[in-house]
Structure formats: structure tokens, C-alpha cells
Design a protein around this motif. Structure first.
Motif, short mmCIF file in Angstrom:
data_model
loop_
_atom_site.label_atom_id
_atom_site.label_comp_id
_atom_site.label_asym_id
_atom_site.label_seq_id
_atom_site.Cartn_x
_atom_site.Cartn_y
_atom_site.Cartn_z
N THR A 89 -10.79 -8.80 -5.14
CA THR A 89 -10.17 -7.54 -5.51
C THR A 89 -9.75 -7.60 -6.96
O THR A 89 -8.94 -8.46 -7.35
CB THR A 89 -8.93 -7.27 -4.63
N ASP A 96 -9.33 -0.21 -2.76
CA ASP A 96 -9.39 -1.41 -3.61
C ASP A 96 -10.77 -1.57 -4.22
O ASP A 96 -11.78 -1.24 -3.57
CB ASP A 96 -9.06 -2.65 -2.76
N ARG A 116 -5.84 5.31 -0.95
CA ARG A 116 -5.97 4.13 -1.83
C ARG A 116 -7.30 3.45 -1.53
O ARG A 116 -7.74 3.42 -0.38
CB ARG A 116 -4.82 3.16 -1.52
N SER A 148 -7.09 -1.55 -7.92
CA SER A 148 -7.06 -0.50 -6.86
C SER A 148 -6.94 0.86 -7.51
O SER A 148 -6.39 0.98 -8.61
CB SER A 148 -5.84 -0.68 -5.96
N SER A 177 0.82 -1.22 0.00
CA SER A 177 0.00 0.00 0.00
C SER A 177 0.84 1.25 0.00
O SER A 177 0.47 2.26 0.55
CB SER A 177 -0.94 0.03 1.20
#
Ligand SMILES: Nc1ncnc2c1ncn2[C@@H]1O[C@H](COP(=O)(O)OP(=O)(O)OP(=O)(O)O)[C@@H](O)[C@H]1O
Ligand SMILES: [Mg+2]
Length: 487
Positions: free
Chosen positions: A160, A153, A151, A163, A136
């Protein structure tokens, strides 16, 4: 009329007076008061500004964060379908739109494998950023950039698929905080100046009377009892000033009483002295006068033998001479001239006096005269003629106290500021009953003495600001000393 000191005069306030020179400004009440107010102001204002800045920082940061989260959510929603369809053109359009939002520094869409599909920086498209996906991490930007990295996702059915990354500039936030900080510093400065001026004015008002009192004390110490200080206010210092004035008034009354008592006592002592002196003179001249009167009466009878006649004539002559000597000595005593004090060599004077006495044939040759000097030359401030007379009188007394042989020493010693003269003899010593009064006129222990020698010595020394010290032991000798100022 009493002099009122409203405030310390210019020379005192400007620091030209002695007391002010001795008191450095850093020790004054004014300085301490100003310093305390300044420090307290600075600390309190500093704490207040620090609190205000950190509160503003928290709220601005929270606001920026909320906006950032809203934008990343919007971006995630806007890119989900394009990401699933791998529609790079739509993704690029979304990132371009995001870039136009205020404060946005960068925006990026990354797939689940870490490939950059769209970015506000077109050079990054196609790069793999797996590490960033894992950790991250924010998008690397040039050093010094102030950016809030966010951020989110993108999940579809719990999986997922990619992102979005967003960087918001914190420049506006930093500028706002810097402006608040600068304003705070300005306030601290203004508060410092205003506080110091107020403290100075307060301390000036409070210590003005104190300064006037210090000056008044100096003038009172110098003998000016008419001085008063202004005491018009209602504060403690004014109360003190009033109490000070009352104290000075009472002091003035007391000192006037003391002065008048002193004058009365001096006058009484003077009259007593005149009476005592008159009685002494009367006593001194009564005996020779009676002898003369009786002798003249006998001579007047005419029936006396030739031998008796010449004996009586001898008595008349002798007693008349004695009367003349008494009167001459008394005149010398009562008319000691003003001392002509000058710089002179005391050692030389003593050497000359000893030589003169050693060559005086009227003095017994069995008595040795000696000078014991501390140095070759010792300059002092005195009247050489009068001090020579003092030495002669003291040496004559010493010689007269010796039956047969003996020694008289005139010693001169020097201290840092003074010269000490001692006349030491090995004579009979002064009888105990006489020692306390030998310097009074007409006090004598000798049959043919007039008792004025030491009185003359004492008067001369008094005019030199000195006095006789006598130490004597019966059968051992006497030491008579006095002090003269060095040159
Ligand atoms: N060095 C000394 N040793 C012993 N007795 C002293 C000495 N000096 C002073 N005296 C005593 O003090 C007395 C007073 O001295 P002072 O010189 O005043 O008078 P005087 O010597 O008696 O008379 P004159 O007026 O002639 O000097 C002396 O009569 C003597 O008794
Ligand atoms: Mg004498």
C-alpha cells in the motif's frame, strides 16, 4: 292513509329528537364505519408508502455507492503514478477534477504514512492523518452534512503506497426520498378524506331506513299505527324495512281487533251493569213499596181499629221515607259531580273533619275520634269537598260497625310524591262474604243501610285517580285506605 317515512326528518337527523340526544355520535354505526374505513385506509396506505420509500432509498443509495466506487477507483488509478513520483501538482489536478464531479463533497490523497498530499480543502495539505489511515475514518466535516464516505487504497506490487478518500453528498438522495415521503403523506390524506366520505355515504344509505324505523317505533309507541317506512331498495336494510311495515300492518290489524273486542265487551259490561243496577233498585224499592201498598189496602177497608190505623199510617210514613232516602242516595251516587282538583292542605281537612264529628251530637259519645297526622301541613291535589264526603262516609261506616265504645283514627302519611289516608276502626270488621263487593251499589250488611256509601266513595276516588284498599278482621276492626297525589 298511511304515512310513509322516506327518511328521518330534519329534527331527527340534526340530533334534536330524544333518541338522538341519548345516542352520542361516537356510538353510532355511522361513526364506527367511518372510523374503521379511515383507520384501515391510513394503515394500508402508510405501509405501502413506507415500503415504497425504503425500496427507493435502497436503490438510490446503491446507485450512489456504485458511482462513488467508480470515482474512487478512477481517482486511485489517476493518482498512482503521481503518488509514486511524489508529483503534488498532478495530484492537486486530479483532486480538482474530482471536485467538479456532481455530488462530490471532498476528495483527498494520502500517502502510506498518513500525510495529506492533495485535498479539495487546501488547508489540509501537509497534515498527518495516521489515525484515519488506521481506522478508515472519514474526513471530518461540519455536523449536519449528509455524506457517503468512500476510501480506496493504492497498491503497487502488493504494497500500500497510499489511499484516496472521497465524500459524496447524499443531499439529492435525501431530497428525492423526502419528496416521495411527502407525496405519500398527501396520498394518505386524500385516501383518508375520500374513504371517509365514501364510508359516510355508505353508512348514510345503510342507516337511513334504520333511523326512519326508530322514528316510526317512537310514533307507534305514541299510538300512531298509520306510520310506515320507505322500503324501495334491495339490500338487507330495505328487507328489514319491508318486514317492519308488514309487522306494523299486522299489529295495526290486531290492535283494531282488540279495540273492537274491547268496545263490544265494554258495551256488554255496561248493559250487564245497567241490568244489575236496575235489579238492585227494583229489589231495594220492592219491599217498602209492597209494605206501603199492603198498608194502604188495609187502611182503605175502613173497618180497622184506631190503633191499627195509626200503626199502618206509621208503616206507610216510614217506608215512604225509606224510599225517599234510597232515591236520594241513588241520585248522589249517579250524579257525583266532576272533581274540582286543586292544591289543598289534607292535614287541615282531616283536623276539621275530626272536630266536626267530635261535636256531632247524633254520633254515640262512647266512640272517640282522633287524627294522626304525619306533619303540620301536607299539601295534596284533590277536591276538598269531595274528600271531606269520603272521610265522612268512611267514618260513619266505622262508627256504625261499633257496638258501644271504640276508637276511629284518621291517619295521614306522606311519601315522596303521594299522601296516604287511612281510616282505622276497632269495630266488628266486614264479613268475609261481603268484603269483595262492599263497593258495589246496594251491597249492605246493615238492616237500614242502602249500600251506596262506599260506591259513592269509590266513584269520587276514581275521579281522583285513586281507589279504596280495605283490610278487615272480624272482631278486630277495619282499615280503609286510599292515596292522593301530593302537590
Ligand atoms: N268500617 C267498617 N266496618 C265494618 N263493616 C263495614 C265498614 N265499612 C263498610 N262496612 C260494610 O260494608 C257495607 C257497605 O257499606 P256502605 O257504606 O257502602 O253501605 P251502608 O253503610 O250499608 O249504607 P249507606 O249507603 O247508608 O252508607 C256496610 O253495610 C257494612 O256491612
Ligand atoms: Mg255506609
Amino acid at each position: 292513509m298511511n304515512a310513509i317515512l322516506e327518511t328521518a326528518p330534519a329534527d331527527v337527523l340534526s340530533g334534536n329528537a330524544d333518541w338522538s340526544k341519548k345516542l352520542p355520535f361516537t356510538s353510532t354505526l355511522r361513526f364506527r364505519l367511518i372510523l374503521s374505513v379511515a383507520v384501515v385506509h391510513a394503515v394500508l396506505m402508510g405501509l405501502f408508502i413506507w415500503d415504497a420509500v425504503s425500496e427507493q432509498s435502497d436503490s438510490l443509495r446503491a446507485e450512489l455507492q456504485n458511482r462513488g466506487h467508480a470515482l474512487t477507483s478512477l481517482m486511485a488509478v489517476a493518482t498512482t503514478n503521481a503518488l509514486l513520483a511524489e508529483d503534488l501538482a498532478s495530484l492537486a489536478e486530479v483532486t480538482a477534477r474530482i471536485r467538479n464531479q456532481p455530488d462530490v463533497k471532498y476528495g483527498e490523497v494520502v500517502d502510506a504514512e498518513g500525510n495529506v498530499l492533495a485535498s479539495t480543502d487546501s488547508r489540509r495539505i501537509g497534515r498527518r492523518v495516521r489515525d484515519r489511515i488506521a481506522s478508515s475514518e472519514a474526513m471530518p466535516l461540519p455536523a449536519g452534512d449528509h455524506v457517503l464516505d468512500l476510501r480506496e487504497d493504492i497498491k503497487v506490487a502488493g504494497r500500500t503506497v497510499g489511499s484516496v478518500f472521497l465524500g459524496l453528498s447524499t443531499d439529492n438522495l435525501d431530497h428525492a426520498l423526502a419528496a416521495t415521503r411527502n407525496e405519500g403523506l398527501l396520498f394518505i390524506l386524500i385516501a383518508l378524506v375520500a374513504g371517509s366520505v365514501a364510508a359516510w355515504a355508505l353508512s348514510f344509505a345503510a342507516t337511513r331506513n334504520l333511523h326512519a324505523m326508530i322514528l316510526a317505533v317512537r310514533r307507534i309507541t305514541g299510538g300512531d299505527m298509520d306510520v310506515r317506512v320507505s322500503a324501495t331498495g334491495k339490500d338487507e336494510v330495505s328487507l328489514l324495512a319491508r318486514a317492519f311495515n308488514t309487522m306494523v300492518e299486522s299489529l295495526q290489524r290486531t290492535s283494531e281487533q282488540v279495540r273492537s273486542e274491547h268496545e263490544k265487551r265494554t258495551e256488554a259490561e255496561r248493559l250487564a251493569c245497567v241490568g244489575e243496577l236496575s235489579a238492585s233498585i227494583a229489589h231495594e224499592i220492592r219491599n217498602p213499596l209492597s209494605a206501603i201498598i199492603n198498608s194502604v189496602k188495609l187502611l182503605a177497608r175502613g173497618d180497622i181499629a184506631e190503633d191499627d190505623r195509626s200503626q199502618l199510617t206509621g208503616i206507610v210514613n216510614g217506608e215512604a221515607e225509606r224510599l225517599q232516602r234510597i232515591l236520594n242516595d241513588f241520585l248522589t251516587f249517579s250524579r257525583v259531580p266532576e272533581s274540582k282538583v286543586q292544591s289543598a292542605d289534607l292535614c287541615q281537612l282531616v283536623t276539621e273533619t275530626v272536630a266536626l264529628l267530635n261535636n256531632d251530637s247524633s254520633l254515640p259519645q262512647t266512640v272517640t275520634m282522633r287524627a294522626r297526622l304525619c306533619c303540620q301541613q301536607c299539601l295534596g291535589r284533590f277536591d276538598p269537598d269531595q274528600i271531606r264526603q269520603v272521610l265522612m262516609n268512611l267514618v260513619m261506616n266505622a262508627v256504625q260497625a261499633m257496638s258501644g265504645s271504640g276508637e276511629v283514627v284518621i291517619e295521614v302519611a306522606a311519601t315522596q310524591h303521594d299522601l296516604i289516608v287511612r281510616v282505622i276502626d276497632s269495630g266488628s270488621g266486614i264479613p268475609d262474604e261481603l268484603i269483595d263487593k262492599v263497593t258495589r251499589p246496594f251491597v249492605t250488611g246493615r238492616n237500614n243501610g242502602t249500600g251506596l256509601g262506599l260506591s259513592i266513595v269509590q266513584r269520587i276516588l276514581m275521579q281522583h285517580g285513586s281507589k279504596l284498599q280495605i283490610v278487615s278482621h272480624r272482631g278486630v276492626g277495619t282499615e280503609v285506605s286510599f292515596i292522593l297525589s301530593g302537590a
